[in-house]
Design an enzyme around this catalytic site. Structure first.
Site, PDB file in Angstrom:
ATOM      1  N   HIS A  61      -6.545  -2.702  -1.448  1.00 38.51           N
ATOM      2  CA  HIS A  61      -5.112  -2.553  -1.639  1.00 38.51           C
ATOM      3  C   HIS A  61      -4.410  -3.886  -1.368  1.00 38.51           C
ATOM      4  O   HIS A  61      -4.988  -4.785  -0.767  1.00 38.51           O
ATOM      5  CB  HIS A  61      -4.520  -1.555  -0.626  1.00 38.51           C
ATOM      6  CG  HIS A  61      -5.181  -0.230  -0.562  1.00 38.51           C
ATOM      7  ND1 HIS A  61      -4.615   0.904  -1.095  1.00 38.51           N
ATOM      8  CD2 HIS A  61      -6.352   0.169   0.007  1.00 38.51           C
ATOM      9  CE1 HIS A  61      -5.396   1.955  -0.859  1.00 38.51           C
ATOM     10  NE2 HIS A  61      -6.463   1.527  -0.203  1.00 38.51           N
ATOM     11  N   TYR A  62      -3.147  -3.986  -1.761  1.00 33.07           N
ATOM     12  CA  TYR A  62      -2.277  -4.990  -1.152  1.00 33.07           C
ATOM     13  C   TYR A  62      -1.175  -4.265  -0.397  1.00 33.07           C
ATOM     14  O   TYR A  62      -0.872  -3.108  -0.672  1.00 33.07           O
ATOM     15  CB  TYR A  62      -1.733  -5.999  -2.148  1.00 33.07           C
ATOM     16  CG  TYR A  62      -0.843  -5.526  -3.284  1.00 33.07           C
ATOM     17  CD1 TYR A  62       0.065  -4.470  -3.158  1.00 33.07           C
ATOM     18  CD2 TYR A  62      -0.875  -6.185  -4.513  1.00 33.07           C
ATOM     19  CE1 TYR A  62       0.897  -4.091  -4.203  1.00 33.07           C
ATOM     20  CE2 TYR A  62      -0.050  -5.815  -5.559  1.00 33.07           C
ATOM     21  CZ  TYR A  62       0.835  -4.771  -5.401  1.00 33.07           C
ATOM     22  OH  TYR A  62       1.655  -4.401  -6.441  1.00 33.07           O
ATOM     23  N   THR A  63      -0.590  -4.969   0.580  1.00 33.45           N
ATOM     24  CA  THR A  63       0.382  -4.311   1.458  1.00 33.45           C
ATOM     25  C   THR A  63       1.720  -4.071   0.779  1.00 33.45           C
ATOM     26  O   THR A  63       2.441  -3.146   1.137  1.00 33.45           O
ATOM     27  CB  THR A  63       0.610  -5.139   2.729  1.00 33.45           C
ATOM     28  OG1 THR A  63       1.034  -6.462   2.368  1.00 33.45           O
ATOM     29  CG2 THR A  63      -0.676  -5.213   3.555  1.00 33.45           C
ATOM     30  N   GLU A 111      -6.637  -3.216   3.341  1.00 32.63           N
ATOM     31  CA  GLU A 111      -5.341  -3.730   2.892  1.00 32.63           C
ATOM     32  C   GLU A 111      -5.335  -5.251   3.021  1.00 32.63           C
ATOM     33  O   GLU A 111      -5.614  -5.791   4.091  1.00 32.63           O
ATOM     34  CB  GLU A 111      -4.211  -3.156   3.743  1.00 32.63           C
ATOM     35  CG  GLU A 111      -3.936  -1.682   3.539  1.00 32.63           C
ATOM     36  CD  GLU A 111      -2.889  -1.413   2.463  1.00 32.63           C
ATOM     37  OE1 GLU A 111      -2.400  -2.380   1.838  1.00 32.63           O
ATOM     38  OE2 GLU A 111      -2.574  -0.226   2.259  1.00 32.63           O
ATOM     39  N   HIS A 169      -6.843   0.032  -5.770  1.00 25.50           N
ATOM     40  CA  HIS A 169      -6.015   1.232  -5.686  1.00 25.50           C
ATOM     41  C   HIS A 169      -5.551   1.672  -7.071  1.00 25.50           C
ATOM     42  O   HIS A 169      -5.457   2.862  -7.365  1.00 25.50           O
ATOM     43  CB  HIS A 169      -4.813   0.949  -4.778  1.00 25.50           C
ATOM     44  CG  HIS A 169      -4.182   2.168  -4.206  1.00 25.50           C
ATOM     45  ND1 HIS A 169      -3.053   2.134  -3.425  1.00 25.50           N
ATOM     46  CD2 HIS A 169      -4.512   3.486  -4.292  1.00 25.50           C
ATOM     47  CE1 HIS A 169      -2.717   3.366  -3.062  1.00 25.50           C
ATOM     48  NE2 HIS A 169      -3.588   4.201  -3.578  1.00 25.50           N
ATOM     49  N   ASP A 200      -1.914  -2.128  -7.317  1.00 25.49           N
ATOM     50  CA  ASP A 200      -2.649  -3.033  -6.438  1.00 25.49           C
ATOM     51  C   ASP A 200      -4.177  -2.868  -6.510  1.00 25.49           C
ATOM     52  O   ASP A 200      -4.641  -1.784  -6.854  1.00 25.49           O
ATOM     53  CB  ASP A 200      -2.155  -2.863  -4.997  1.00 25.49           C
ATOM     54  CG  ASP A 200      -2.257  -1.430  -4.463  1.00 25.49           C
ATOM     55  OD1 ASP A 200      -1.906  -0.497  -5.198  1.00 25.49           O
ATOM     56  OD2 ASP A 200      -2.670  -1.267  -3.298  1.00 25.49           O
TER      57      ASP A 200
END
Length: 234
Positions: A27-29, A92, A134, A144
């Site tokens: 994921h990215y935040t 993440e 994701h 993401d």
């Protein structure tokens, strides 16, 4: 394992697993600061978490023990599984994301991800096809880690599938319906066809993401399935 983790910041947002671990979701935040992301992932009211957060400087923070189920995937699907949280580890990567100023992932961040991911893949015998973004497992909702994520770096270490380069000539699918069936067989939720195609492009042909089925992505998907069916990947 601890030598790969710089510190612990336990999140209450987790519960017991009900399946064996067979996936990793990246994921990215999607938040301006890593501190804000950590605060949210540890906030009981937010009801979200991940097993690890990696800062842009390469700091690895563990929020949830791998033996527990973190709440990172949400409504999701991959290769026949709808309970992705139950069978996955969520990582993440801090990045402002498409909401707050999407930018490339620094080398220090990926250098911290690679050994952590390698250890996880080895420990649980996770297939390369099950190291996903994701957006792969939730194409209708998520972007993401996005088109700037360096999947090729992971592929170099055999931690993710590489982008196919030897593409078959001609059109391997008779029509768009056949393509969607093949895309579903590869793993995607195709209930929203255009979003599923965008997610596939974001992962496998990031230089052009338009949701349109063209000859290049048909050829890429065909090669991915052919490699899997012939036992070259899993």
């Amino acid at each position: 394992m601890d030598e790969l983790v710089h510190r612990d910041q336990p999140s209450p947002n987790c519960d017991a697993r009900d399946e064996r671990i067979s996936m990793v979701v990246l994921h990215y935040t999607d938040m301006p600061s890593v501190e804000g992301a950590l605060t949210r992932l540890c906030d009981p009211a937010a009801k979200v978490s991940a097993h690890y957060v990696i800062s842009e400087e390469g700091e690895v923070v563990r929020l949830v023990d791998e033996s527990m189920r973190a709440w990172h995937a949400g409504l999701s699907y991959w290769r026949g599984k709808a309970n992705v949280n139950g069978c996955s580890i969520g990582i993440e990567l801090h990045n402002p994301g498409h909401t707050c100023g999407y930018r490339p992932f620094p080398d220090a961040q990926i250098d911290a991800l690679v050994p952590l991911l390698h250890r996880i893949v080895q420990d649980y015998d996770i297939p390369r096809a099950n190291v996903v973004g994701h957006s792969d497992i939730a194409p209708q909702r998520k972007l993401d880690p996005g088109e700037l994520f360096p999947w090729d770096r992971l592929a170099e270490y055999r931690l993710a599938l590489p982008r196919p380069t030897k593409l078959e000539l001609g059109d391997p699918f008779d029509n768009d319906g056949a393509f969607y069936l093949a895309l579903e067989r590869f793993g995607y939720d195709v209930s929203d066809g255009k979003k599923a195609v965008e997610a596939f492009q974001r992962r496998w042909r990031p230089e052009k993401i338009d949701g349109e089925i063209d000859g290049q992505i048909r050829a890429i998907l065909f090669r991915l399935l052919l490699d899997r069916d012939q036992g070259r990947t899993r």
